[in-house]
Every structure is written in C-alpha cells, then in structure tokens.
Design an enzyme around this catalytic site. Sequence first.
Site, PDB file in Angstrom:
ATOM      1  N   ASP A  98      56.919-136.256  95.608  1.00 49.99           N
ATOM      2  CA  ASP A  98      55.894-136.805  94.746  1.00 49.99           C
ATOM      3  C   ASP A  98      55.098-135.625  94.198  1.00 49.99           C
ATOM      4  O   ASP A  98      54.710-134.730  94.947  1.00 49.99           O
ATOM      5  CB  ASP A  98      54.974-137.725  95.564  1.00 49.99           C
ATOM      6  CG  ASP A  98      54.556-138.957  94.791  1.00 49.99           C
ATOM      7  OD1 ASP A  98      53.996-138.777  93.689  1.00 49.99           O
ATOM      8  OD2 ASP A  98      54.762-140.068  95.282  1.00 49.99           O
ATOM      9  N   ASP A 206      53.265-138.455  89.514  1.00 53.38           N
ATOM     10  CA  ASP A 206      52.150-139.388  89.572  1.00 53.38           C
ATOM     11  C   ASP A 206      51.347-139.397  88.260  1.00 53.38           C
ATOM     12  O   ASP A 206      50.971-138.333  87.765  1.00 53.38           O
ATOM     13  CB  ASP A 206      51.231-138.946  90.721  1.00 53.38           C
ATOM     14  CG  ASP A 206      50.238-140.003  91.132  1.00 53.38           C
ATOM     15  OD1 ASP A 206      50.668-141.067  91.595  1.00 53.38           O
ATOM     16  OD2 ASP A 206      49.019-139.754  90.981  1.00 53.38           O
ATOM     17  N   GLU A 268      55.672-141.490  86.452  1.00 54.77           N
ATOM     18  CA  GLU A 268      54.917-142.744  86.598  1.00 54.77           C
ATOM     19  C   GLU A 268      53.939-142.836  85.433  1.00 54.77           C
ATOM     20  O   GLU A 268      53.129-141.934  85.235  1.00 54.77           O
ATOM     21  CB  GLU A 268      54.152-142.772  87.924  1.00 54.77           C
ATOM     22  CG  GLU A 268      53.540-144.141  88.181  1.00 54.77           C
ATOM     23  CD  GLU A 268      52.221-144.108  88.939  1.00 54.77           C
ATOM     24  OE1 GLU A 268      51.875-145.129  89.547  1.00 54.77           O
ATOM     25  OE2 GLU A 268      51.522-143.073  88.906  1.00 54.77           O
ATOM     26  N   HIS A 340      54.353-148.505  96.736  1.00 56.55           N
ATOM     27  CA  HIS A 340      53.205-148.479  97.650  1.00 56.55           C
ATOM     28  C   HIS A 340      51.927-148.978  96.992  1.00 56.55           C
ATOM     29  O   HIS A 340      50.892-149.052  97.655  1.00 56.55           O
ATOM     30  CB  HIS A 340      53.011-147.051  98.163  1.00 56.55           C
ATOM     31  CG  HIS A 340      52.668-146.103  97.044  1.00 56.55           C
ATOM     32  ND1 HIS A 340      53.564-145.773  96.041  1.00 56.55           N
ATOM     33  CD2 HIS A 340      51.532-145.455  96.736  1.00 56.55           C
ATOM     34  CE1 HIS A 340      52.980-144.956  95.185  1.00 56.55           C
ATOM     35  NE2 HIS A 340      51.742-144.743  95.588  1.00 56.55           N
ATOM     36  N   ASP A 341      51.960-149.282  95.704  1.00 55.46           N
ATOM     37  CA  ASP A 341      50.772-149.786  94.998  1.00 55.46           C
ATOM     38  C   ASP A 341      50.861-151.275  94.693  1.00 55.46           C
ATOM     39  O   ASP A 341      49.924-151.845  94.136  1.00 55.46           O
ATOM     40  CB  ASP A 341      50.605-149.061  93.649  1.00 55.46           C
ATOM     41  CG  ASP A 341      50.283-147.585  93.796  1.00 55.46           C
ATOM     42  OD1 ASP A 341      49.698-147.194  94.819  1.00 55.46           O
ATOM     43  OD2 ASP A 341      50.625-146.825  92.860  1.00 55.46           O
TER      44      ASP A 341
HETATM   45  O1  TEU Z   1      48.982-144.839  90.811  1.00 52.27           O
HETATM   46  C1  TEU Z   1      48.637-144.965  89.469  1.00 52.27           C
HETATM   47  C2  TEU Z   1      47.928-146.160  89.092  1.00 52.27           C
HETATM   48  O2  TEU Z   1      47.747-146.406  87.927  1.00 52.27           O
HETATM   49  C3  TEU Z   1      47.335-146.988  90.147  1.00 52.27           C
HETATM   50  O3  TEU Z   1      46.002-147.076  89.803  1.00 52.27           O
HETATM   51  C4  TEU Z   1      47.974-148.312  90.242  1.00 52.27           C
HETATM   52  O4  TEU Z   1      48.259-148.840  88.996  1.00 52.27           O
HETATM   53  C5  TEU Z   1      47.040-149.248  90.926  1.00 52.27           C
HETATM   54  O5  TEU Z   1      46.670-148.668  92.105  1.00 52.27           O
HETATM   55  C6  TEU Z   1      47.687-150.572  91.190  1.00 52.27           C
HETATM   56  O6  TEU Z   1      46.781-151.363  91.882  1.00 52.27           O
HETATM   57  C7  TEU Z   1      49.263-143.574  91.299  1.00 52.27           C
HETATM   58  C8  TEU Z   1      49.693-143.675  92.741  1.00 52.27           C
HETATM   59  O7  TEU Z   1      50.901-144.377  92.806  1.00 52.27           O
HETATM   60  C9  TEU Z   1      48.595-144.309  93.530  1.00 52.27           C
HETATM   61  O8  TEU Z   1      48.951-144.547  94.864  1.00 52.27           O
HETATM   62  C10 TEU Z   1      47.402-143.379  93.470  1.00 52.27           C
HETATM   63  O9  TEU Z   1      46.306-143.986  94.088  1.00 52.27           O
HETATM   64  C11 TEU Z   1      47.025-143.022  92.030  1.00 52.27           C
HETATM   65  O10 TEU Z   1      48.139-142.708  91.212  1.00 52.27           O
HETATM   66  C12 TEU Z   1      46.148-141.799  92.026  1.00 52.27           C
HETATM   67  O11 TEU Z   1      46.890-140.672  92.429  1.00 52.27           O
END
Ligand code: TEU
Length: 570
Positions: A98, A206, A268, A340-341
Amino acid sequence: MTDLWWKSAVVYQIYPRSFADADGDGMGDLRGVIDHLDHLAGLGVDVIWLSPVYPSPQDDNGYDISDYQNIDPLFGDLAVFDDLLKGAHARGLKVVMDLVVNHSSDEHPWFIESRSSATSAKRDWYWWRPARTGMAPGTPGAEPTNWGSAFGGSAWEFDEATGEYYLHLFSRKQPDLNWENPAVREAVYSMMRWWLDRGVDGFRMDVINMISKAVRPDGSLPDGRMPTGAAFADGSASYINGPRIHEFLHEMYDRVFAGREALLTVGEMPGVTVDEAKLFTDPARHEVDMVFQFDHVWADRGSDPWRLIPLRLSNLKAILGRWQAGLADVGWNSLYWNNHDQPRAVSRYGDDSPAHRVASAKMLGTVLHLHRGTPYVYQGEELGMTNFPFRSIADFRDIEALGQYRQAIEHEGRSPEEVLTVLRARGRDNARTPMQWDASPQAGFTTGTPWLAVNPNYTEINAAAQYDDPDSVYHYYRQLIALRHAEPAVVDGDFTMLLPDDDRLYAFTRRLGPTELLVIGNFTGSTVQAPIPDAVSWTGAELVLSNLPAPATELSLAPWQAVIYRRVIE
Ligand code: TEU
C-alpha cells in the site's frame, strides 16, 4: 512490450492487523501472514495486497505513515517482511504494498521538520496557509478554506507556534504532502524504487487521485460548496483529479516503473469518472494499470449521509455496466465488493441470514468475478464473513466512525440512534473484525485479547470448517478463481448486459471468439424465471458453475442462485 499479466490475475487483500496474530498481543502481524500463506495458495489467488505495515502512530490504522522504509514493530521487522516475500514468491504469489503518499503522519520526520518553523527547509513539503484575510488566526471560521475533512471537523489544523494552518483531507494526524514541490515527488519515487528493489511487485496507491490540488497562482485554495445543514464544505472539486494528476502519475511511471517487468499498479480513486479512468489506465499513456472506482459502493447512499437508501439492482447494474462499456476498448477495470473501508458485501448487497448467507455470498462472488476486469478478494470474503452486531458507539474503533459520529451529533443536530443505524450498516469496522480461522476462542486469530472484537458468529463461519466442506464459500471461490485461470472468455471476452431494468436478476453474457458465457445472479429470496431474450437458444448449454443444484426448468433460478452457462457457437 507491455506486460498485461494482471488481466488474468486475482488479488487478495490482507488487512494485517486483523488477519492473524502470531505473537499473542491481540494485533495481527507479518508472521501471522506467513503462517497462513497456504490459505491463499489453496484459494488460488495470484497477488497479495498488504494494507500498510510501515511504522505509524496508528491514528488511521497505518494509513498515517511515519517512516516509509521500515516495518512497524507491531507487525514485525524488515527481516520478517523479507521472509514473507520469500514465502509468497515461493508459492507463486506476488506482493503489492500500500502506497500512502497523499499524506504522511504528522509524526513523520518530514512533517516534524516542516512544522518546526515558517522558514524550515521542508516548510513547502506540506500545505501551510495563513488564516483567511482579515480574520484572527486560530479563531472559528478563520481557516484558509471552508473544507471539511473526511473524518469530521475542518480540513485545516491551526499550528500555534507558527500561526499558520496545515491541510489534512483526512485526520489531523495525516497532513497532506505538497506534490507541487519536486523534492517531495523525488523522495516518494526513490522510496518506491527501494521497495521494488527489495522484491515487491507493485503498489496499491491510496487516494492517489487527490495528490494534485487546484492551487491558484497566488497560492490560495478556493472555498468549496456548502451542503445544506452541513458544518463544513465539500472541497473535493479542488483536489479530486486535480490539474496535474496525469502529469504526476506519468512522471511516477517514468521514474519508478519504466523498464521493470510484471508489476501491478492500482490507484484508489474516490470520485473518478469513467472518462478519467480511461486516461489513467490506457496502457499507452503509462500511468497506472487500473483504478478503484467508487460508484458501485456508493449506490446505497443518497445526498443525506445519514440515511440508508435500499439498493436498487437496476441502478447497480447501470453503474457497473457503464464501467464495463467505458473501459471495453481502452483501459481496464478492477472489480471489488469489499475492502477494509466497506461493510461486508454479503450483509450489504446479499442476505446474511442463516437461510441465505452461503448462497448469496457465492452469488455475489459469481457476478463480480465474471465481469471483465481484475477481481479483488478482501480477507474473509472467501468465507462469507458478515457485518458485526455493534451495540453502541463504544464498540467502534475506526477514526472515521468516531469522528463522523461526533460531528453529526455535536454540530449537525443528528440523533445518536439515526447515526448509529447508518454506522452499523456502513461502518468500516465491519470489515476490520478479526479473520475467522477456526472455532477456538477468538476464532484462532489470537491467543490474547483482540484489538477489535471477533464477530460472535465465528463458531459457525470459519476457515477450518470450510476447508472440510466441499459446498463452502471458500471452495466456491476456489472454483471461481480457477475458472478465470482456465477460461479465456472470463478474462478477455466482451461484456453485454442483459435485462438492465430488472430489479431481481443480474444477467450478462461474455463472448470471446466462438465461446459465449451466460451469467445470471438472483438478487432476491424468491425463485425467479429469467426472462432472457433468446433463452431457448441456451437449451443444452453446459452449466459450468452454480452455487445451488442446477435449475430444474431452464433458467429458473432459486433464491440467491447464480449460474454460469457456456456454449460454443459453430
Ligand atoms: O480511503 C479513501 C477514502 O476515500 C475513504 O475515505 C473511504 O472512501 C471511506 O473511508 C469510506 O467510508 C483510503 C483508505 O483506504 C482508508 O482506509 C484511509 O482511511 C484513507 O484513504 C486515508 O488514508
């Protein structure tokens, strides 16, 4: 020659803190990953994407990095990391890291130096700005712009010592790096080369479409539009797909990836459009191999963030169909339901009740993996793991859930119950509960106390039980992955959506030369006769895979059934 090996690959995402804990401290680690490499080899995936394992204050579970060239002691050290690489490569698995370089941690030496004084040599490595003209620094409303951060509150943090603010699109412990500064870019590229030289096989990047900000010639950033009832504005027009994004990614390619073989790069990109994605993923442009778009995971979300919108299948199909069509000739899709989100797909778009959990998890997998693109499996998805039964806000650990809860209740007049209802359905901790390995205490994840509670359904839903059950979600995912490796039409076939207006069935064909596949997924708990236009022409076609016994009458799908038929046209 451009090497497009990843078109037939399947990627498995590991969220290390929740995967497997080898040392009993309640937190997953790299040894735990090594111990379970055979789980992944058995599943048949080609690539592992590791969520961040770098040293970090863990404010956002490692997405706040304080040293880009090391391993957090929570997870191990560089020697264990090298062991993991070796173990993975020995099994034919690639390892993708990542890359979190839109922001660093506020505890990274770069930021510590940057904040040390207004004249520091690294001041310009981050986004420092004075208070709004005519306002006293540090007073309410004096922030340089009205933007909110993703985790609640302003996107600007006031720094008493130097009287200026720094930008953080995420938590205040995640200051945004200033990509306008060539020295920042060089430092990032050199760090990336260091990991590739060590043997890693690529990067998941990210929020990479946020690195270019629409800065005005005078150095200021514009205010965003204020949604009604909101405490802060949406500034995304100034940083999503900003003016220099393609230039930066192309430069990264030249400085880091050019001349290296068999890598995987995936950006992403929240808010990316099909047209933009086509540019990002056109192999001739040398930017990234594929992007993560968000349209289909925002399909159950309306303009009010604290209301749940039931999924309309026709809407989901319109979204994914648009992405399939848009990248049909140029570019490439990544395919995911989970990460994970996101909440667990079986709870969100399937049915996690005992009667339908297994069937609907397999049906969702079938529909996703048979699209054109590279599928991603998030840990536990291959077991049909579900959302967690959160009781109160005290059960959440995620900075996003806690920050948004506070903002909604304290500043936007929402009731705790309405906010909790949405967090239960959508909160990121749903995906982050420990991996369920077996029926022993703490699901075999740890011998200690897990950092986040194990889902109580682990006694029933766990890997050990599924290895022994040929009808398990795990074995079904193995078959889906094997099918992609064996059937070129899954990889390269063109995609035609059928029944676009049907809210019960997801149906499409894939065609490559004489081979045609018909895929149908029943998104309901009722039996549905599929009104496929030329259904009769599929009589006698081979049923390649189904999650339930073959339909008795042609194309009559049982609740949550999925079918894949194949025929060869002479
Ligand atoms: O996530 C990007 C993002 O846009 C997140 O805000 C996501 O859409 C949201 O959490 C959904 O509820 C990335 C990573 O995947 C995330 O884990 C990190 O918190 C974020 O960037 C900041 O690095």
